[in-house]
Design an enzyme around this catalytic site. Structure first.
Site, PDB file in Angstrom:
ATOM      1  N   CYS A  28       0.870  -1.163   0.000  1.00 41.39           N
ATOM      2  CA  CYS A  28       0.000   0.000   0.000  1.00 41.39           C
ATOM      3  C   CYS A  28       0.915   1.223   0.000  1.00 41.39           C
ATOM      4  O   CYS A  28       2.100   1.119   0.291  1.00 41.39           O
ATOM      5  CB  CYS A  28      -0.852   0.024   1.257  1.00 41.39           C
ATOM      6  SG  CYS A  28      -1.727  -1.518   1.525  1.00 41.39           S
ATOM      7  N   ARG A  53       3.008   1.502  -7.356  1.00 43.51           N
ATOM      8  CA  ARG A  53       3.014   0.322  -6.503  1.00 43.51           C
ATOM      9  C   ARG A  53       1.845  -0.611  -6.795  1.00 43.51           C
ATOM     10  O   ARG A  53       1.859  -1.760  -6.399  1.00 43.51           O
ATOM     11  CB  ARG A  53       2.897   0.756  -5.045  1.00 43.51           C
ATOM     12  CG  ARG A  53       4.123   1.470  -4.594  1.00 43.51           C
ATOM     13  CD  ARG A  53       3.866   2.257  -3.346  1.00 43.51           C
ATOM     14  NE  ARG A  53       5.139   2.597  -2.774  1.00 43.51           N
ATOM     15  CZ  ARG A  53       5.605   2.131  -1.623  1.00 43.51           C
ATOM     16  NH1 ARG A  53       4.884   1.360  -0.870  1.00 43.51           N
ATOM     17  NH2 ARG A  53       6.785   2.455  -1.201  1.00 43.51           N
ATOM     18  N   TRP A 100      -3.767  -2.006  -1.634  1.00 43.41           N
ATOM     19  CA  TRP A 100      -3.633  -3.111  -2.601  1.00 43.41           C
ATOM     20  C   TRP A 100      -3.957  -4.380  -1.826  1.00 43.41           C
ATOM     21  O   TRP A 100      -3.175  -4.808  -0.979  1.00 43.41           O
ATOM     22  CB  TRP A 100      -2.199  -3.152  -3.119  1.00 43.41           C
ATOM     23  CG  TRP A 100      -1.990  -3.900  -4.389  1.00 43.41           C
ATOM     24  CD1 TRP A 100      -1.809  -3.365  -5.628  1.00 43.41           C
ATOM     25  CD2 TRP A 100      -1.903  -5.315  -4.564  1.00 43.41           C
ATOM     26  NE1 TRP A 100      -1.624  -4.358  -6.543  1.00 43.41           N
ATOM     27  CE2 TRP A 100      -1.676  -5.560  -5.931  1.00 43.41           C
ATOM     28  CE3 TRP A 100      -2.012  -6.408  -3.712  1.00 43.41           C
ATOM     29  CZ2 TRP A 100      -1.550  -6.842  -6.466  1.00 43.41           C
ATOM     30  CZ3 TRP A 100      -1.884  -7.683  -4.242  1.00 43.41           C
ATOM     31  CH2 TRP A 100      -1.654  -7.878  -5.607  1.00 43.41           C
ATOM     32  N   ASN A 125       0.318   0.288   6.250  1.00 39.70           N
ATOM     33  CA  ASN A 125       0.908  -0.622   5.274  1.00 39.70           C
ATOM     34  C   ASN A 125       1.534  -1.769   6.051  1.00 39.70           C
ATOM     35  O   ASN A 125       2.291  -1.538   6.979  1.00 39.70           O
ATOM     36  CB  ASN A 125       1.985   0.118   4.466  1.00 39.70           C
ATOM     37  CG  ASN A 125       2.584  -0.749   3.374  1.00 39.70           C
ATOM     38  OD1 ASN A 125       2.046  -1.810   3.053  1.00 39.70           O
ATOM     39  ND2 ASN A 125       3.680  -0.302   2.798  1.00 39.70           N
ATOM     40  N   GLY A 126       1.191  -3.003   5.680  1.00 37.67           N
ATOM     41  CA  GLY A 126       1.757  -4.158   6.384  1.00 37.67           C
ATOM     42  C   GLY A 126       0.676  -5.119   6.797  1.00 37.67           C
ATOM     43  O   GLY A 126      -0.418  -5.126   6.230  1.00 37.67           O
ATOM     44  N   GLU A 512      13.234 -14.719 -18.260  1.00 39.04           N
ATOM     45  CA  GLU A 512      12.934 -13.317 -17.998  1.00 39.04           C
ATOM     46  C   GLU A 512      12.037 -12.747 -19.106  1.00 39.04           C
ATOM     47  O   GLU A 512      11.098 -11.997 -18.842  1.00 39.04           O
ATOM     48  CB  GLU A 512      14.245 -12.524 -17.855  1.00 39.04           C
ATOM     49  CG  GLU A 512      14.113 -11.023 -17.752  1.00 39.04           C
ATOM     50  CD  GLU A 512      13.287 -10.535 -16.568  1.00 39.04           C
ATOM     51  OE1 GLU A 512      12.894 -11.337 -15.702  1.00 39.04           O
ATOM     52  OE2 GLU A 512      12.999  -9.327 -16.535  1.00 39.04           O
ATOM     53  N   LYS A 516       8.326 -11.156 -18.547  1.00 38.21           N
ATOM     54  CA  LYS A 516       7.899  -9.827 -19.026  1.00 38.21           C
ATOM     55  C   LYS A 516       6.619  -9.966 -19.818  1.00 38.21           C
ATOM     56  O   LYS A 516       5.675  -9.205 -19.638  1.00 38.21           O
ATOM     57  CB  LYS A 516       8.965  -9.171 -19.922  1.00 38.21           C
ATOM     58  CG  LYS A 516      10.235  -8.694 -19.267  1.00 38.21           C
ATOM     59  CD  LYS A 516      10.068  -7.558 -18.317  1.00 38.21           C
ATOM     60  CE  LYS A 516       9.704  -7.984 -16.938  1.00 38.21           C
ATOM     61  NZ  LYS A 516      10.723  -8.271 -15.976  1.00 38.21           N
ATOM     62  N   GLU A 519       3.563 -10.873 -17.507  1.00 37.50           N
ATOM     63  CA  GLU A 519       3.086  -9.918 -16.495  1.00 37.50           C
ATOM     64  C   GLU A 519       2.447  -8.664 -17.089  1.00 37.50           C
ATOM     65  O   GLU A 519       1.558  -8.088 -16.461  1.00 37.50           O
ATOM     66  CB  GLU A 519       4.150  -9.583 -15.444  1.00 37.50           C
ATOM     67  CG  GLU A 519       5.330  -8.788 -15.889  1.00 37.50           C
ATOM     68  CD  GLU A 519       6.319  -8.525 -14.741  1.00 37.50           C
ATOM     69  OE1 GLU A 519       7.502  -8.373 -15.042  1.00 37.50           O
ATOM     70  OE2 GLU A 519       5.916  -8.463 -13.568  1.00 37.50           O
ATOM     71  N   HIS A 535      11.128 -33.125 -23.894  1.00 33.21           N
ATOM     72  CA  HIS A 535      10.748 -33.829 -22.667  1.00 33.21           C
ATOM     73  C   HIS A 535       9.363 -33.400 -22.197  1.00 33.21           C
ATOM     74  O   HIS A 535       8.987 -33.644 -21.053  1.00 33.21           O
ATOM     75  CB  HIS A 535      11.793 -33.592 -21.582  1.00 33.21           C
ATOM     76  CG  HIS A 535      13.137 -34.131 -21.944  1.00 33.21           C
ATOM     77  ND1 HIS A 535      13.435 -35.476 -21.915  1.00 33.21           N
ATOM     78  CD2 HIS A 535      14.249 -33.520 -22.407  1.00 33.21           C
ATOM     79  CE1 HIS A 535      14.682 -35.666 -22.320  1.00 33.21           C
ATOM     80  NE2 HIS A 535      15.195 -34.481 -22.628  1.00 33.21           N
ATOM     81  N   LYS A 634       4.454  -3.291  -7.328  1.00 31.29           N
ATOM     82  CA  LYS A 634       5.859  -3.107  -7.674  1.00 31.29           C
ATOM     83  C   LYS A 634       6.776  -3.898  -6.757  1.00 31.29           C
ATOM     84  O   LYS A 634       7.720  -4.530  -7.197  1.00 31.29           O
ATOM     85  CB  LYS A 634       6.227  -1.624  -7.648  1.00 31.29           C
ATOM     86  CG  LYS A 634       7.694  -1.331  -7.976  1.00 31.29           C
ATOM     87  CD  LYS A 634       8.056  -1.762  -9.383  1.00 31.29           C
ATOM     88  CE  LYS A 634       9.538  -1.608  -9.676  1.00 31.29           C
ATOM     89  NZ  LYS A 634       9.932  -2.386 -10.865  1.00 31.29           N
TER      90      LYS A 634
HETATM   91  C1  AGP Z   1       9.534  -8.180 -12.249  1.00 30.55           C
HETATM   92  O1  AGP Z   1       9.113  -7.706 -13.455  1.00 30.55           O
HETATM   93  C2  AGP Z   1       8.558  -8.312 -11.205  1.00 30.55           C
HETATM   94  N1  AGP Z   1       7.594  -7.319 -11.158  1.00 30.55           N
HETATM   95  C3  AGP Z   1       8.958  -9.024  -9.944  1.00 30.55           C
HETATM   96  O2  AGP Z   1       9.195 -10.346 -10.314  1.00 30.55           O
HETATM   97  C4  AGP Z   1      10.160  -8.506  -9.099  1.00 30.55           C
HETATM   98  O3  AGP Z   1      11.340  -8.695  -9.817  1.00 30.55           O
HETATM   99  C5  AGP Z   1      10.193  -9.271  -7.759  1.00 30.55           C
HETATM  100  O4  AGP Z   1       9.034  -8.994  -7.047  1.00 30.55           O
HETATM  101  C6  AGP Z   1      11.417  -8.962  -6.937  1.00 30.55           C
HETATM  102  O5  AGP Z   1      11.461  -7.621  -6.577  1.00 30.55           O
HETATM  103  P1  AGP Z   1      12.782  -6.976  -5.966  1.00 30.55           P
HETATM  104  O6  AGP Z   1      13.825  -7.064  -7.035  1.00 30.55           O
HETATM  105  O7  AGP Z   1      12.395  -5.574  -5.645  1.00 30.55           O
HETATM  106  O8  AGP Z   1      13.153  -7.772  -4.771  1.00 30.55           O
END
Ligand code: AGP
Length: 639
Positions: A28, A53, A100, A125-126, A512, A516, A519, A535, A634
């Site tokens: 949040c 975020r 969030w 937040n938490g 990776e 991308k 997500e 496999h 984020k």
């Molecule tokens: C990457 O595109 C993501 N949004 C996510 O996987 C991110 O890399 C992961 O949450 C780790 O975050 P950090 O690098 O801030 O620890």
């Protein structure tokens, strides 16, 4: 929680309710402040800078002449702004929040701030782990709950203390004694129109010192347009904030001075600067970002170990016998590339284990004093990675820890023994891009630094550094593929699945690239080592399935070629991202995207860029919210 503190009638309730899970919230955003002018527009502007975020609702509460005014809305901050236009609010002290939710519906009643009996308002937040038990106790005291959140207990607890007389500060100090879990909070009371009280406990919170007032926020980006002076609170700190001054108390209640730090973030860093999206801007910032990783950290063909990793580093690296890297998401994938480098005989030649933080922390790992524990994180706040770092510190205090992190003053940079700052600049897009490439450059420097203590030749070190120094230019070349990849996006955007293949250190690049794609485009994308194709995943390949292969010109390329033939034999559509030196049999089902010619060792740093661009353009073509993809935040600051 100790059930004996409660009357016997409540103990069973407490035991039962403790079995339930608390509502969980991820990242949040909090902003609060006291100003000598109307604080509301300042707070809402700050909240907008935390939009990256991810959130589902937003709210504001302030101390007005009528008492506590509170407005909450489901949806974007824009909706809250409209509500404020209809119901204007003016006050000197206020708090705002974006929520969030992962548990407990996104709804207006669950949005923050939460208000207790029109007297106290709180943003949080938490997670409050013992909120269910506290709820039971507070109900007995006739407090009514109007939300499903854990946060509401904080508002009532503070109110309970505050009603007994005394200041808002002491009410908050007493109330937080009852809380278990992680929380950063900001609190106002109806009787204190020029005061807010804020607490940090395992969830980030900074004080921003402005010309016209003092503020708190979840991170500096929220306040960077009004100040560059910040005080980073420690866990357990309680800050009593007024317009012209503030006082910080530590967890024992003792008044403490926390240093004022000047942030080098600028308002431009947190703006889109002419790009359509933050992600697009961040992809294009990569050449400069990688240059910053190398600046002042390499010289005359050598890694400057002290400048890069700190003055204790050389000794620590010399006694290191193995490396354990721990991270999540994209940061985990950069670690997987690093494992290839670390274990290469001609480089560090050191055993290197890589784990996802959420797995590693629960499998009772054996800790070794001569293992270097490496924690990689863009944000430095990812809860699982941070928990692993603390596990090592507590479980094996003599072991050494290092974080490769983008955010100075983050929890990980404070907790780790050594820090390597990636200096990528603020990364706002939820999908990580420049964090990844800068982590890779940093990890190569770490590989070389370890290699030097383990017999790597000076010639090899110098050669790798020459290659590394070409990377910014090669990234610029890779960015020139932007137009070509944009043309592929509409066709790609109609697909629902995609397979990414790579071999060797390009396998994590395939992972990776697929992350991308999934997500931000919401296309189901899987990354596989190309050799695994037959496999299992080959069963998925037909004329509908795009298969993306990353093909550098290395020793594995022939093997990759035969994997790709298997795809074409099943009519799979092939998109090969290849070095110009790779010879590819072209047919109408194969599209080749020619990548810059670059030394194989550092190729992963460059070859990820076209995959980022492809995902970006496909997401745009599908009309998605690129910077704030659905369901994602984020940085994941609670488990
Ligand atoms: C990457 O595109 C993501 N949004 C996510 O996987 C991110 O890399 C992961 O949450 C780790 O975050 P950090 O690098 O801030 O620890």
């Amino acid at each position: 929680m100790d059930g004996d503190r409660f009357p016997p009638s409540l103990r069973k309730v407490i035991t039962d309710v403790l079995k339930q899970q608390p509502e969980k919230k991820i990242m949040c955003g909090i902003v609060g402040g006291v100003s000598n002018t109307n604080v509301i527009p300042i707070l809402i502007d700050g909240l907008e800078r935390l939009e990256y975020r991810g959130y589902d609702s937003a709210g504001v509460a302030a101390v007005t002449p009528e008492g506590i005014s509170c407005l909450r809305r489901l949806g974007k901050i824009e909706v809250l702004r409209e509500a404020l236009e209809e119901n204007p609010m003016s006050a000197l002290a206020g708090i705002v929040h974006t929520r969030w939710a992962t548990h407990g519906k996104p709804s207006e009643k669950n949005a923050h701030p939460h208000v207790s009996q029109a007297a106290i308002a709180v943003v949080h937040n938490g997670i409050i782990e013992n909120h269910v038990a506290l709820r039971a106790v507070l109900r007995e005291k006739a407090y009514e709950f109007s939300s499903d959140t854990d946060t509401e207990v904080i508002a009532h607890l503070v109110n309970e203390q505050w009603k007994g007389g005394g200041s808002l500060l002491s009410a908050v100090q007493n109330a937080v004694q009852e809380l278990e879990g992680a929380y950063s909070i900001a609190v106002i009371s109806k009787n204190d129109p020029e005061n807010i009280v804020a607490v940090r406990m395992k969830s980030p919170l900074v004080i921003g010192i402005g010309k016209n007032g003092n503020f708190v926020a979840s991170d500096v980006s929220a306040l960077i347009s009004i100040t560059n002076q910040f005080v980073y609170l420690e866990d357990g700190d309680v800050a009593d904030i007024y317009q012209a001054h503030f006082v910080v108390y530590d967890k024992t209640g003792k008044k403490v001075e926390r240093p004022i730090k000047v942030s080098d973030l600028s308002p431009e860093d947190v703006s889109r600067g002419g790009f359509l999206h933050f992600m697009q801007k961040e992809i294009h910032e990569q050449p400069d970002a990688v240059s910053r990783v190398l600046d002042g950290r390499v010289k005359d063909g050598k890694v400057l170990i002290e400048e890069a990793f700190g003055n204790k580093a050389a000794k620590i690296f010399a006694r290191t016998e193995a490396v354990q890297i721990i991270a999540c998401g994209t940061s985990h994938y950069s670690s997987l590339v690093a494992r290839y480098w670390m274990e290469m005989e001609s480089l560090a030649d050191i055993p290197c284990h890589v784990d996802v933080a959420s797995e590693w922390r629960y499998r009772n790992p054996r800790l070794h004093s001569r293992t270097l524990y490496v924690f990689i994180s863009q944000s430095g706040e990812t809860a699982d990675t941070l928990a692993c770092l603390n596990m090592v510190k507590e479980g094996k205090p003599e072991a050494h820890t290092i974080t490769i992190c983008n955010v100075p003053e983050s929890s990980m940079t404070r907790e780790a023994e050594l820090t390597f700052l990636t200096k990528a600049g603020a990364e706002i897009g939820v999908a990580s891009t420049k964090a990844f490439t800068t982590q890779l450059a940093a990890l190569m420097l770490l590989t070389l630094a370890l290699g030097r203590t383990r017999g790597m030749t000076a010639k090899k070190e110098a050669e790798v550094i020459v290659s590394l120094l070409t990377v910014p230019e090669k990234l610029r070349e890779a960015l020139l593929l932007d137009g070509e990849l944009r043309l592929l996006a509409p066709g790609f955007g109609k697909k629902e699945h995609a397979l990414y293949l790579g071999r060797g250190s390009e396998y994590p690049i395939a992972l990776e690239g697929s992350l991308k794609m999934k997500e931000i485009s919401y296309i189901h994308a899987e990354g596989y080592p190309a050799g695994e194709l037959k496999h299992g995943p080959l069963a998925l390949v037909n004329e509908e399935m795009p298969v993306i292969a990353v093909a550098p010109n290395d020793v594995l390329v022939e093997k990759l070629q035969s994997n790709l033939k298997e795809v074409r034999a099943r009519n799979g559509q092939l998109f090969i991202f290849a070095s110009p030196d790779v010879k590819i049999d072209l047919d109408e089902g194969t599209t080749v995207i020619a990548l810059p010619r670059v030394d194989e060792l550092v190729a992963p740093i460059v070859y990820v860029v076209p995959l980022q661009l492809l995902a970006y353009h496909v997401a745009v073509a599908r009309g998605n919210n690129v910077d704030q993809p659905r369901n994602l935040a984020k940085s994941v600051t609670v488990e």
